[in-house]
Design a protein around this motif. Structure first.
Motif, PDB file in Angstrom:
ATOM      1  N   GLN A  13       0.828  -1.192   0.000  1.00  0.00           N
ATOM      2  CA  GLN A  13       0.000   0.000   0.000  1.00  0.00           C
ATOM      3  C   GLN A  13       0.869   1.251   0.000  1.00  0.00           C
ATOM      4  O   GLN A  13       1.993   1.246   0.506  1.00  0.00           O
ATOM      5  CB  GLN A  13      -0.916  -0.005   1.222  1.00  0.00           C
ATOM      6  N   ALA A  14       0.355   2.314  -0.587  1.00  0.00           N
ATOM      7  CA  ALA A  14       1.074   3.581  -0.564  1.00  0.00           C
ATOM      8  C   ALA A  14       1.456   3.953   0.859  1.00  0.00           C
ATOM      9  O   ALA A  14       0.651   3.836   1.783  1.00  0.00           O
ATOM     10  CB  ALA A  14       0.233   4.685  -1.194  1.00  0.00           C
ATOM     11  N   GLN A 116       8.901  -7.457  -9.600  1.00  0.00           N
ATOM     12  CA  GLN A 116       7.777  -6.533  -9.699  1.00  0.00           C
ATOM     13  C   GLN A 116       7.485  -5.872  -8.362  1.00  0.00           C
ATOM     14  O   GLN A 116       7.365  -6.544  -7.337  1.00  0.00           O
ATOM     15  CB  GLN A 116       6.525  -7.264 -10.188  1.00  0.00           C
ATOM     16  N   VAL A 117       7.364  -4.566  -8.402  1.00  0.00           N
ATOM     17  CA  VAL A 117       6.918  -3.789  -7.251  1.00  0.00           C
ATOM     18  C   VAL A 117       5.644  -3.068  -7.644  1.00  0.00           C
ATOM     19  O   VAL A 117       5.626  -2.313  -8.622  1.00  0.00           O
ATOM     20  CB  VAL A 117       7.975  -2.769  -6.795  1.00  0.00           C
ATOM     21  N   THR A 118       4.582  -3.309  -6.902  1.00  0.00           N
ATOM     22  CA  THR A 118       3.307  -2.669  -7.170  1.00  0.00           C
ATOM     23  C   THR A 118       2.850  -1.934  -5.919  1.00  0.00           C
ATOM     24  O   THR A 118       2.744  -2.536  -4.850  1.00  0.00           O
ATOM     25  CB  THR A 118       2.242  -3.691  -7.587  1.00  0.00           C
ATOM     26  N   VAL A 119       2.590  -0.658  -6.068  1.00  0.00           N
ATOM     27  CA  VAL A 119       2.160   0.179  -4.956  1.00  0.00           C
ATOM     28  C   VAL A 119       0.736   0.638  -5.232  1.00  0.00           C
ATOM     29  O   VAL A 119       0.479   1.330  -6.218  1.00  0.00           O
ATOM     30  CB  VAL A 119       3.080   1.391  -4.761  1.00  0.00           C
ATOM     31  N   SER A 120      -0.164   0.262  -4.374  1.00  0.00           N
ATOM     32  CA  SER A 120      -1.561   0.634  -4.532  1.00  0.00           C
ATOM     33  C   SER A 120      -1.860   1.926  -3.792  1.00  0.00           C
ATOM     34  O   SER A 120      -1.237   2.242  -2.776  1.00  0.00           O
ATOM     35  CB  SER A 120      -2.475  -0.482  -4.026  1.00  0.00           C
ATOM     36  N   SER A 121      -2.833   2.662  -4.299  1.00  0.00           N
ATOM     37  CA  SER A 121      -3.212   3.918  -3.681  1.00  0.00           C
ATOM     38  C   SER A 121      -4.239   3.706  -2.584  1.00  0.00           C
ATOM     39  O   SER A 121      -4.814   2.624  -2.436  1.00  0.00           O
ATOM     40  CB  SER A 121      -3.746   4.886  -4.730  1.00  0.00           C
TER      41      SER A 121
END
Length: 121
Positions: A13-14, A116-121
């Motif tokens: 998460q952000a 992979q790096v994924t940052v959710s808002s």
């Protein structure tokens, strides 16, 4: 044969944190600079952070103050501590290293497969 393998990516998460790791393996004589790059969908690969063999570090303006690159030369490893992550940090992160293989005189730049790096808002 020299290889770089990244790990530590994931979904966060952000505002959260992740720590990426990269280890070089194979017949290695020496490693000088190591670094991290990233590539977001539809964009070119960009430099995130570098660490030279003499201790110099450099960061992209977009990550300065949030990311920290570090080395463990005994393990031929480089790390990227990512704090205060933002959605715009979402990308595939690649480890790179300037390596002299054991049986070669010159240095070459090697690349990991990406994580992979994924940052959710």
């Amino acid at each position: 044969q020299v290889q770089l393998v990244e790990s530590g990516g994931g979904l966060v998460q952000a505002g959260g944190s992740l720590r990426l790791s990269c280890a070089a393996s194979g017949s290695i004589w020496s490693i000088s600079a190591m670094g991290w790059y990233r590539q977001a969908p539809g964009k070119q690969r960009e430099l995130v952070a570098t660490s030279t063999g003499v201790g110099y570090t450099n960061y992209a303006d977009s990550v300065k103050g949030r990311f920290t690159i570090s080395r463990d030369n005994a393990k031929n490893a480089v790390y990227l501590q990512m704090n205060s992550l933002k959605p715009e940090d979402t990308a595939v992160y690649y480890c790179s290293a300037d390596i002299r293989p054991a049986r070669l005189a010159g240095m070459n730049k090697y690349w990991g497969q990406g994580t992979q790096v994924t940052v959710s808002s």
